[in-house]
Design an enzyme around this catalytic site. Structure first.
Site, PDB file in Angstrom:
ATOM      1  N   GLU A  11     -75.109 -11.362  -0.596  1.00 34.73           N
ATOM      2  CA  GLU A  11     -74.274 -10.870  -1.739  1.00 34.73           C
ATOM      3  C   GLU A  11     -74.802 -10.216  -3.469  1.00 34.73           C
ATOM      4  OE1 GLU A  11     -70.982 -12.858  -0.859  1.00 34.73           O
ATOM      5  OE2 GLU A  11     -70.186 -11.510   0.926  1.00 34.73           O
ATOM      6  N   GLU A  27     -83.089 -26.319  13.870  1.00 33.76           N
ATOM      7  CA  GLU A  27     -83.076 -27.304  13.154  1.00 33.76           C
ATOM      8  C   GLU A  27     -83.762 -28.171  12.912  1.00 33.76           C
ATOM      9  OE1 GLU A  27     -79.343 -30.050  13.170  1.00 33.76           O
ATOM     10  OE2 GLU A  27     -78.812 -27.868  13.756  1.00 33.76           O
TER      11      GLU A  27
END
Length: 299
Positions: free
Chosen positions: A85, A116
């Site tokens: 963004e 992860e």
């Protein structure tokens, strides 16, 4: 591992919600809303640590450094979201703020099991980005111990980058690995261990602060206006005209016309109006002012 994970506050069960599955929908929604309402207070307690990290990040970015977010699962998706963004909001190059998620692009839409836990991949991701001494790396992990994230931050620190660890527990490996530890302790989740809830909300709020305030510090706003935004659609072009009008005081019709003459470059349009110059001359003034509108208007 199981025993140590169970000790984390984000993994604990809140006894107030043990029978939540038997409640009416509205009552569940009210309980979730009440739980979410505690998150801003937890973030507020971490503001001194957040502010110190932002000042360090902005100082390096002003010297040409990048901001790299690293996360896994929800944390990784939030990292990519915040990074993606920045270009439309602040007119940044897509490489200036980057989000790295364990498991790669596929993990944005589908869980990549075991990603992860791959510490080697975390360190490799930092090397692949070519992180260096001017860059800042923010590791994000609700537990504060995701191996991918901890290894990435450790590698970033080894190569001289500024490092920040954002977690929702205290005293975890991520905090120990980073120069700046941001610990936002939101407590147990309504659904035990579902850290996409309060922990995810807290992380989003902190990432909002990190990116937005860093951009403000680097001159990518003028007052509270997004003067670097790209007017790439009708809504944004209208917003840009309103910003030009608000800053300069000209009518909206004139603001739109001058913005068009400036090829939709908002700062250029403002300088054209305030200094009564052509678009070409306005760009020269901006370049001489380090592309900062405040400097250009005050020079």
């Amino acid at each position: 591992m199981t025993q140590s994970l169970g000790a984390l506050v984000t993994e604990q069960s809140d006894p107030r919600h043990r029978r939540i599955d038997r409640l009416p929908t509205e009552e569940i929604a009210r309980r979730m809303n009440a739980a979410d309402a505690t998150v801003p207070g937890a973030v507020a307690l971490a503001i001194p640590a957040i502010s110190a990290a932002i000042d360090a990040i902005a100082a390096r970015m002003a010297r040409g450094g990048r901001l790299l977010y690293v996360g896994a699962g929800t944390s990784g998706r939030l990292a990519v979201l915040d990074a993606s963004e920045c270009p439309p909001t602040f007119g940044t190059d897509p490489d200036l703020v980057c989000g790295i998620i364990a498991g790669g692009a596929e993990a944005l839409v589908r869980s990549v099991e075991g990603a992860e836990d791959d510490a080697g991949a975390g360190a490799a991701a930092i090397r692949a980005e070519g992180a260096g001494s001017l860059d800042s790396v923010v590791g994000i992990s609700a537990s504060g111990r995701a191996p991918f994230v901890v290894a990435a931050v450790t590698e970033a620190r080894r190569v001289g980058a500024l490092t920040v660890g954002l977690s929702c527990n205290t005293g975890g490996p991520l905090s120990a690995a980073a120069h700046h530890a941001i610990e936002v302790v939101v407590g147990p989740e309504v659904v035990t261990g579902s850290t996409r809830l309060k922990a995810g909300t807290a992380q989003k709020l902190v990432l909002n602060m990190i990116s937005t305030i860093t951009m403000i510090k680097c001159g990518r706003t003028y007052g509270n206006h997004m003067v670097e935004m790209a007017a790439t659609n009708t809504k944004l072009a209208d917003r840009a005209a309103r910003i030009v009008s608000d800053i300069t005081g000209v009518g909206l019709y004139d603001a739109r016309a001058i913005l068009e003459a400036a090829d939709l470059e908002l700062k250029t349009a403002v300088i054209m109006i305030e200094r009564r110059v052509t678009a070409e001359h306005a760009r020269v003034i901006l370049a001489a002012s380090g592309e900062r509108l405040d400097n250009a208007l005050n020079s």
